[in-house]
Design a protein around this motif. Structure first.
Motif, PDB file in Angstrom:
ATOM      1  N   THR A  13       0.847  -1.186   0.000  1.00  0.00           N
ATOM      2  CA  THR A  13       0.000   0.000   0.000  1.00  0.00           C
ATOM      3  C   THR A  13       0.886   1.240   0.000  1.00  0.00           C
ATOM      4  O   THR A  13       2.092   1.147   0.228  1.00  0.00           O
ATOM      5  N   ASN A  14       0.268   2.376  -0.218  1.00  0.00           N
ATOM      6  CA  ASN A  14       1.043   3.619  -0.332  1.00  0.00           C
ATOM      7  C   ASN A  14       1.451   4.200   1.014  1.00  0.00           C
ATOM      8  O   ASN A  14       2.124   5.227   1.044  1.00  0.00           O
ATOM      9  N   GLY A  15       1.077   3.604   2.113  1.00  0.00           N
ATOM     10  CA  GLY A  15       1.454   4.141   3.419  1.00  0.00           C
ATOM     11  C   GLY A  15       0.941   3.274   4.539  1.00  0.00           C
ATOM     12  O   GLY A  15       0.664   2.095   4.350  1.00  0.00           O
ATOM     13  N   GLU A  16       0.806   3.877   5.696  1.00  0.00           N
ATOM     14  CA  GLU A  16       0.305   3.193   6.880  1.00  0.00           C
ATOM     15  C   GLU A  16      -1.066   3.755   7.229  1.00  0.00           C
ATOM     16  O   GLU A  16      -1.355   4.924   6.969  1.00  0.00           O
ATOM     17  N   LEU A  17      -1.896   2.933   7.852  1.00  0.00           N
ATOM     18  CA  LEU A  17      -3.210   3.393   8.297  1.00  0.00           C
ATOM     19  C   LEU A  17      -3.066   4.463   9.364  1.00  0.00           C
ATOM     20  O   LEU A  17      -2.063   4.496  10.092  1.00  0.00           O
ATOM     21  N   PRO A  18      -4.082   5.319   9.501  1.00  0.00           N
ATOM     22  CA  PRO A  18      -4.070   6.247  10.636  1.00  0.00           C
ATOM     23  C   PRO A  18      -4.060   5.443  11.938  1.00  0.00           C
ATOM     24  O   PRO A  18      -4.503   4.297  11.973  1.00  0.00           O
ATOM     25  N   LYS A  19      -3.579   6.037  12.990  1.00  0.00           N
ATOM     26  CA  LYS A  19      -3.423   5.356  14.275  1.00  0.00           C
ATOM     27  C   LYS A  19      -4.654   5.549  15.175  1.00  0.00           C
ATOM     28  O   LYS A  19      -5.323   6.580  15.096  1.00  0.00           O
ATOM     29  N   VAL A  20      -4.891   4.563  16.021  1.00  0.00           N
ATOM     30  CA  VAL A  20      -5.927   4.690  17.040  1.00  0.00           C
ATOM     31  C   VAL A  20      -5.598   5.916  17.886  1.00  0.00           C
ATOM     32  O   VAL A  20      -4.449   6.131  18.275  1.00  0.00           O
ATOM     33  N   GLY A  21      -6.603   6.744  18.125  1.00  0.00           N
ATOM     34  CA  GLY A  21      -6.420   7.985  18.874  1.00  0.00           C
ATOM     35  C   GLY A  21      -6.298   9.204  17.990  1.00  0.00           C
ATOM     36  O   GLY A  21      -6.550  10.320  18.426  1.00  0.00           O
ATOM     37  N   ASP A  22      -5.903   9.003  16.717  1.00  0.00           N
ATOM     38  CA  ASP A  22      -5.845  10.109  15.751  1.00  0.00           C
ATOM     39  C   ASP A  22      -7.256  10.472  15.318  1.00  0.00           C
ATOM     40  O   ASP A  22      -8.199   9.707  15.503  1.00  0.00           O
ATOM     41  N   SER A  23      -7.379  11.603  14.667  1.00  0.00           N
ATOM     42  CA  SER A  23      -8.634  11.985  14.036  1.00  0.00           C
ATOM     43  C   SER A  23      -8.625  11.493  12.602  1.00  0.00           C
ATOM     44  O   SER A  23      -7.598  11.567  11.915  1.00  0.00           O
ATOM     45  N   LEU A  24      -9.756  10.999  12.151  1.00  0.00           N
ATOM     46  CA  LEU A  24      -9.883  10.562  10.770  1.00  0.00           C
ATOM     47  C   LEU A  24      -9.737  11.763   9.849  1.00  0.00           C
ATOM     48  O   LEU A  24     -10.291  12.831  10.120  1.00  0.00           O
ATOM     49  N   GLY A 118      -3.441   5.969   3.482  1.00  0.00           N
ATOM     50  CA  GLY A 118      -2.377   4.966   3.387  1.00  0.00           C
ATOM     51  C   GLY A 118      -2.848   3.581   3.017  1.00  0.00           C
ATOM     52  O   GLY A 118      -2.170   2.602   3.319  1.00  0.00           O
ATOM     53  N   LEU A 119      -3.989   3.454   2.327  1.00  0.00           N
ATOM     54  CA  LEU A 119      -4.514   2.128   2.039  1.00  0.00           C
ATOM     55  C   LEU A 119      -4.668   1.830   0.548  1.00  0.00           C
ATOM     56  O   LEU A 119      -5.205   0.792   0.175  1.00  0.00           O
ATOM     57  N   GLU A 120      -4.141   2.715  -0.299  1.00  0.00           N
ATOM     58  CA  GLU A 120      -4.188   2.446  -1.732  1.00  0.00           C
ATOM     59  C   GLU A 120      -3.152   1.380  -2.089  1.00  0.00           C
ATOM     60  O   GLU A 120      -1.989   1.451  -1.683  1.00  0.00           O
ATOM     61  N   ALA A 127      -3.571  -2.912  -8.224  1.00  0.00           N
ATOM     62  CA  ALA A 127      -2.976  -1.574  -8.078  1.00  0.00           C
ATOM     63  C   ALA A 127      -4.009  -0.504  -8.411  1.00  0.00           C
ATOM     64  O   ALA A 127      -4.745  -0.604  -9.392  1.00  0.00           O
ATOM     65  N   GLY A 128      -4.069   0.499  -7.539  1.00  0.00           N
ATOM     66  CA  GLY A 128      -5.014   1.599  -7.700  1.00  0.00           C
ATOM     67  C   GLY A 128      -6.285   1.428  -6.904  1.00  0.00           C
ATOM     68  O   GLY A 128      -7.012   2.389  -6.683  1.00  0.00           O
ATOM     69  N   LEU A 129      -6.581   0.210  -6.462  1.00  0.00           N
ATOM     70  CA  LEU A 129      -7.767  -0.031  -5.636  1.00  0.00           C
ATOM     71  C   LEU A 129      -7.400   0.092  -4.163  1.00  0.00           C
ATOM     72  O   LEU A 129      -6.230   0.232  -3.802  1.00  0.00           O
ATOM     73  N   HIS A 130      -8.399   0.009  -3.302  1.00  0.00           N
ATOM     74  CA  HIS A 130      -8.169   0.078  -1.852  1.00  0.00           C
ATOM     75  C   HIS A 130      -7.916  -1.316  -1.293  1.00  0.00           C
ATOM     76  O   HIS A 130      -8.535  -2.288  -1.740  1.00  0.00           O
ATOM     77  N   SER A 131      -7.046  -1.396  -0.302  1.00  0.00           N
ATOM     78  CA  SER A 131      -6.872  -2.651   0.407  1.00  0.00           C
ATOM     79  C   SER A 131      -8.068  -2.835   1.347  1.00  0.00           C
ATOM     80  O   SER A 131      -8.840  -1.910   1.584  1.00  0.00           O
ATOM     81  N   ARG A 132      -8.224  -4.049   1.860  1.00  0.00           N
ATOM     82  CA  ARG A 132      -9.359  -4.335   2.754  1.00  0.00           C
ATOM     83  C   ARG A 132      -9.026  -3.812   4.150  1.00  0.00           C
ATOM     84  O   ARG A 132      -8.083  -4.279   4.787  1.00  0.00           O
ATOM     85  N   VAL A 133      -9.804  -2.828   4.597  1.00  0.00           N
ATOM     86  CA  VAL A 133      -9.535  -2.130   5.852  1.00  0.00           C
ATOM     87  C   VAL A 133     -10.852  -1.851   6.566  1.00  0.00           C
ATOM     88  O   VAL A 133     -11.869  -1.584   5.923  1.00  0.00           O
ATOM     89  N   VAL A 134     -10.805  -1.880   7.884  1.00  0.00           N
ATOM     90  CA  VAL A 134     -11.919  -1.406   8.705  1.00  0.00           C
ATOM     91  C   VAL A 134     -11.370  -0.338   9.641  1.00  0.00           C
ATOM     92  O   VAL A 134     -10.334  -0.538  10.287  1.00  0.00           O
TER      93      VAL A 134
END
Length: 165
Positions: A13-24, A118-120, A127-134
């Motif tokens: 993916t292009n990065g890391e997911l936002p962290k718990v405690g962060d704002s979306l 960070g989920l592309e 490639a170009g789609l989103h990874s599976r994330v909740v």
């Protein structure tokens, strides 16, 4: 950059997911009627963001069905199903399935939601789609839970996502 697998083969993916405690991060996504929706439109509600590559795959469809079923019993909670599918495909699927407890949102125009969180997927056949994330947030957009499913063909951990609500 995160590594997940598709059929056991590593993809990134292009990065890391936002962290718990962060704002979306705020977003602009397209609804089924082609109007836009932003994070502010959902302020005051807890959110379950069910993010996936495409509604037209078995696992993605199952996750939408599962969250639709579970959403009907959640207090002050909205389930947002986000993919790069066209809004017409999302609407067709939910209409054919009779799913009305989820809100479909499309990131088809620029993919900015996936890029900004960070989920592309950046390589491999998806490639170009989103990874599976909740991602689960409280009423103010504070992140309570994240899960990037390590094998894209697998379902997310529904119980873990809903337990934080």
């Amino acid at each position: 950059m995160a590594t997940v697998t598709l059929g056991g083969n590593p993809i990134h993916t292009n990065g890391e997911l936002p962290k718990v405690g962060d704002s979306l991060n705020d977003f602009i996504l397209i609804q089924n009627d082609l109007s836009t929706a932003s994070l502010n439109d959902f302020k005051g509600s807890k959110l379950v963001l069910n993010i996936f590559p495409s509604i037209d795959t078995g696992t993605c469809a199952t996750s939408v069905r599962q969250f639709n079923e579970k959403a009907s019993s959640l207090d002050n909670t909205k389930v947002l199903c986000i993919s790069r599918d066209l809004p017409f495909a999302q609407k067709r699927f939910c209409g054919a399935e009779g799913l009305d407890n989820v809100i479909n949102l499309s990131d088809f125009k620029e993919g900015s939601f996936g890029k900004n969180n960070g989920l592309e997927i950046v390589d491999g056949p998806l490639a170009g789609l989103h990874s599976r994330v909740v991602i689960v947030t409280d009423e103010n957009g504070k992140i309570l839970h994240t899960e990037q499913v390590s094998e894209i063909a697998n379902e997310p951990n529904y119980e873990a996502a809903l337990a934080v609500l």
